[in-house]
Design a protein around this motif. Structure first.
Motif, PDB file in Angstrom:
ATOM      1  N   ALA A  80       0.819  -1.219   0.000  1.00 31.24           N
ATOM      2  CA  ALA A  80       0.000   0.000   0.000  1.00 31.24           C
ATOM      3  C   ALA A  80       0.849   1.264   0.000  1.00 31.24           C
ATOM      4  CB  ALA A  80      -0.928   0.000   1.216  1.00 31.24           C
ATOM      5  N   PHE A  81       2.059   1.201   0.557  1.00 29.65           N
ATOM      6  CA  PHE A  81       2.943   2.365   0.562  1.00 29.65           C
ATOM      7  C   PHE A  81       3.447   2.703  -0.848  1.00 29.65           C
ATOM      8  CE2 PHE A  81       3.311   0.852   4.949  1.00 29.65           C
ATOM      9  CZ  PHE A  81       3.126   2.029   5.652  1.00 29.65           C
ATOM     10  N   HIS A  82       3.466   1.708  -1.746  1.00 28.39           N
ATOM     11  CA  HIS A  82       4.096   1.876  -3.059  1.00 28.39           C
ATOM     12  C   HIS A  82       3.118   1.727  -4.224  1.00 28.39           C
ATOM     13  CE1 HIS A  82       7.654   1.485  -0.578  1.00 28.39           C
ATOM     14  NE2 HIS A  82       7.216   0.311  -0.159  1.00 28.39           N
ATOM     15  N   ALA A  83       1.858   1.479  -3.928  1.00 29.16           N
ATOM     16  CA  ALA A  83       0.876   1.236  -4.988  1.00 29.16           C
ATOM     17  C   ALA A  83       0.816   2.402  -5.961  1.00 29.16           C
ATOM     18  CB  ALA A  83      -0.505   1.009  -4.370  1.00 29.16           C
ATOM     19  N   GLY A  84       0.823   2.065  -7.249  1.00 27.74           N
ATOM     20  CA  GLY A  84       0.706   3.074  -8.292  1.00 27.74           C
ATOM     21  C   GLY A  84       1.984   3.806  -8.625  1.00 27.74           C
ATOM     22  N   ASN A  85       3.123   3.382  -8.073  1.00 30.59           N
ATOM     23  CA  ASN A  85       4.382   4.062  -8.388  1.00 30.59           C
ATOM     24  C   ASN A  85       4.913   3.609  -9.753  1.00 30.59           C
ATOM     25  OD1 ASN A  85       5.513   1.538  -7.942  1.00 30.59           O
ATOM     26  ND2 ASN A  85       6.787   2.169  -6.220  1.00 30.59           N
ATOM     27  N   HIS A  86       6.087   4.106 -10.129  1.00 30.94           N
ATOM     28  CA  HIS A  86       6.607   3.801 -11.471  1.00 30.94           C
ATOM     29  C   HIS A  86       6.836   2.313 -11.672  1.00 30.94           C
ATOM     30  CE1 HIS A  86      10.759   3.243  -9.932  1.00 30.94           C
ATOM     31  NE2 HIS A  86      10.520   4.300  -9.167  1.00 30.94           N
ATOM     32  N   ALA A  87       7.186   1.597 -10.602  1.00 31.22           N
ATOM     33  CA  ALA A  87       7.395   0.156 -10.724  1.00 31.22           C
ATOM     34  C   ALA A  87       6.080  -0.565 -10.993  1.00 31.22           C
ATOM     35  CB  ALA A  87       8.050  -0.376  -9.456  1.00 31.22           C
ATOM     36  N   ASP A  88       5.011  -0.149 -10.314  1.00 33.76           N
ATOM     37  CA  ASP A  88       3.695  -0.728 -10.584  1.00 33.76           C
ATOM     38  C   ASP A  88       3.265  -0.450 -12.017  1.00 33.76           C
ATOM     39  OD1 ASP A  88       2.974  -2.132  -8.350  1.00 33.76           O
ATOM     40  OD2 ASP A  88       1.455  -0.711  -7.652  1.00 33.76           O
ATOM     41  N   VAL A  89       3.529   0.743 -12.494  1.00 34.41           N
ATOM     42  CA  VAL A  89       3.152   1.078 -13.868  1.00 34.41           C
ATOM     43  C   VAL A  89       3.826   0.122 -14.850  1.00 34.41           C
ATOM     44  CG1 VAL A  89       3.345   2.799 -15.687  1.00 34.41           C
ATOM     45  CG2 VAL A  89       2.644   3.504 -13.390  1.00 34.41           C
ATOM     46  N   LEU A  90       5.127  -0.063 -14.725  1.00 33.79           N
ATOM     47  CA  LEU A  90       5.837  -0.989 -15.611  1.00 33.79           C
ATOM     48  C   LEU A  90       5.256  -2.392 -15.510  1.00 33.79           C
ATOM     49  CD1 LEU A  90       8.210  -1.911 -17.454  1.00 33.79           C
ATOM     50  CD2 LEU A  90       9.513  -2.263 -15.329  1.00 33.79           C
TER      51      LEU A  90
ATOM     52  N   MET B 184      15.399   2.987  -5.071  1.00 28.42           N
ATOM     53  CA  MET B 184      15.043   2.251  -6.272  1.00 28.42           C
ATOM     54  C   MET B 184      14.981   3.236  -7.437  1.00 28.42           C
ATOM     55  SD  MET B 184      11.905  -0.379  -6.986  1.00 28.42           S
ATOM     56  CE  MET B 184      10.626   0.880  -6.919  1.00 28.42           C
ATOM     57  N   ASN B 185      15.903   3.085  -8.361  1.00 24.55           N
ATOM     58  CA  ASN B 185      16.004   3.992  -9.499  1.00 24.55           C
ATOM     59  C   ASN B 185      15.158   3.552 -10.687  1.00 24.55           C
ATOM     60  OD1 ASN B 185      18.083   5.693  -8.254  1.00 24.55           O
ATOM     61  ND2 ASN B 185      19.344   3.862  -8.437  1.00 24.55           N
ATOM     62  N   GLY B 186      14.673   2.345 -10.629  1.00 19.63           N
ATOM     63  CA  GLY B 186      13.847   1.799 -11.690  1.00 19.63           C
ATOM     64  C   GLY B 186      13.544   0.352 -11.363  1.00 19.63           C
ATOM     65  N   SER B 187      13.000  -0.346 -12.339  1.00 17.36           N
ATOM     66  CA  SER B 187      12.693  -1.758 -12.136  1.00 17.36           C
ATOM     67  C   SER B 187      12.610  -2.443 -13.485  1.00 17.36           C
ATOM     68  CB  SER B 187      11.388  -1.935 -11.360  1.00 17.36           C
ATOM     69  OG  SER B 187      10.289  -1.426 -12.093  1.00 17.36           O
TER      70      SER B 187
ATOM     71  N   LEU C 191       8.628 -12.011 -13.982  1.00 16.42           N
ATOM     72  CA  LEU C 191       9.236 -11.720 -12.685  1.00 16.42           C
ATOM     73  C   LEU C 191       9.594 -10.243 -12.620  1.00 16.42           C
ATOM     74  CD1 LEU C 191      10.795 -12.458  -9.996  1.00 16.42           C
ATOM     75  CD2 LEU C 191      12.801 -12.674 -11.466  1.00 16.42           C
ATOM     76  N   TRP C 192       9.093  -9.556 -11.585  1.00 15.23           N
ATOM     77  CA  TRP C 192       9.475  -8.167 -11.360  1.00 15.23           C
ATOM     78  C   TRP C 192      10.725  -8.112 -10.489  1.00 15.23           C
ATOM     79  CZ3 TRP C 192      10.194  -5.253  -6.959  1.00 15.23           C
ATOM     80  CH2 TRP C 192      10.363  -3.884  -7.156  1.00 15.23           C
ATOM     81  N   TYR C 193      11.630  -7.151 -10.776  1.00 12.13           N
ATOM     82  CA  TYR C 193      12.814  -6.960  -9.941  1.00 12.13           C
ATOM     83  C   TYR C 193      13.155  -5.475  -9.851  1.00 12.13           C
ATOM     84  CZ  TYR C 193      15.173  -6.795 -14.519  1.00 12.13           C
ATOM     85  OH  TYR C 193      15.542  -6.485 -15.817  1.00 12.13           O
ATOM     86  N   PRO C 194      13.680  -5.036  -8.699  1.00 15.20           N
ATOM     87  CA  PRO C 194      14.060  -3.631  -8.522  1.00 15.20           C
ATOM     88  C   PRO C 194      15.448  -3.363  -9.084  1.00 15.20           C
ATOM     89  CG  PRO C 194      14.432  -4.816  -6.494  1.00 15.20           C
ATOM     90  CD  PRO C 194      13.861  -5.816  -7.469  1.00 15.20           C
TER      91      PRO C 194
END
Length: 286
Positions: free
Chosen positions: A6-16, A240-243, A199-202
């Motif tokens: 919930a702290f990170h929902a909708g951030n750039h990583a979620d978008v990707l 986290m600079n990207g994912s 698989l998602w990775y930071p």
């Protein structure tokens, strides 16, 4: 494990992640055969961006908030924004769909979804969010254990030849999580080799990912593709600079659709001159 998405929902990583997952789902449902999807680290499936957790970090503003404001003219991004708007029409203007909700949105009546979540509170909410949807089975269990228990998929008399396994761990143990990831992928491929795996990775420091990439390249698949989005240069180990998404057995020609979408995301979500997008094949079919 203390992680709460919930702290990170909708951030750039979620978008990707969610743009990619929807692209895979649409490719799978282009054929009539039923599809099975396993979400190993499902979370609660639905988030409120006006809640205390999301407001505390403000990460969604640099992700889905910025993307909705600019809405670049790309088919995959448009598909994703359409899904977000559908979620908000059903659950309120501040809602954001997690991956289980997006899977349920994209898949059909004949398809089935298994969502694993280890944290009791999150699993309880996940079940509540899908009450009445007979396509979705929620398992309050470890996602890696779920791979062993739920693959290869068979529900009733239906054996699923096609499908998606989404692995999105929290990486609380930092790089140690990659050991569990590789082991889980090997186990899954041994059980259901024809499925597509995502698989998602930071991404913090790129050089720290090289051992993982070398190991991923040895997995027993015909093709494997990396799709990455950086919102800033990957030279800081403190944030986290990207994912990225590691795609095993990706749908045919998905890279041709992903490349313009990734380029558009880097342009809209970038936070400096180091913002970029990257597609790289680790292994290609002969």
């Amino acid at each position: 494990m203390n992680y709460r998405h919930a702290f990170h929902a909708g951030n750039h990583a979620d978008v990707l992640k969610h743009v990619t997952v929807l692209a895979i789902c649409d490719a799978l449902t282009a054929k009539p055969a039923p599809v099975f999807a396993l979400d190993t680290h499902a979370g609660r499936g639905l988030y409120a961006l006006d809640g205390n957790s999301a407001q505390r970090t403000g990460e969604a503003e640099g992700g889905i908030g910025r993307l909705l404001a600019e809405a670049p003219a790309d088919p995959l991004i448009g598909r994703y924004l359409q899904a977000v708007r559908a979620c908000r029409a059903e659950h309120g203007k501040a809602s954001y769909p997690g991956s289980p909700w997006l899977l349920a949105h994209a898949l059909r009546e004949q398809d089935r979804i298994a969502a694993c979540e280890l944290q009791p509170e999150e699993a309880t909410q996940l079940k509540a969010n899908f009450v009445g949807d007979e396509r979705v089975a929620v398992h309050a269990r470890d996602g890696y254990a779920g791979i062993k228990a739920l693959l290869p998929p068979k529900i009733g008399d239906t054996k699923f030849a096609r499908g998606l396994v989404l692995i999105d761990p929290p990486y609380e143990a930092q790089l140690e999580e990659f050991d569990a990831v590789i082991a889980g992928l090997r186990e899954a491929l041994g059980r259901w080799p024809q499925a597509c795996y995502a698989l998602w990775y930071p991404i913090k420091l790129r050089r720290s990912l090289q051992p993982f990439f070398r190991r991923a390249a040895t997995l027993p698949v015909k093709s494997s593709l990396l799709a990455e989005l950086l919102v800033r240069a990957d030279d800081s180990p403190l944030r986290m600079n990207g994912s990225g998404m590691l795609l095993l057995n990706p749908p045919f020609q998905i890279e041709q659709k992903l490349q313009p979408a990734l380029n558009a995301l880097a342009k809209v979500l970038g936070e400096g001159p180091g913002a970029s997008a990257r597609l790289e094949w680790l292994k290609t079919a002969q």
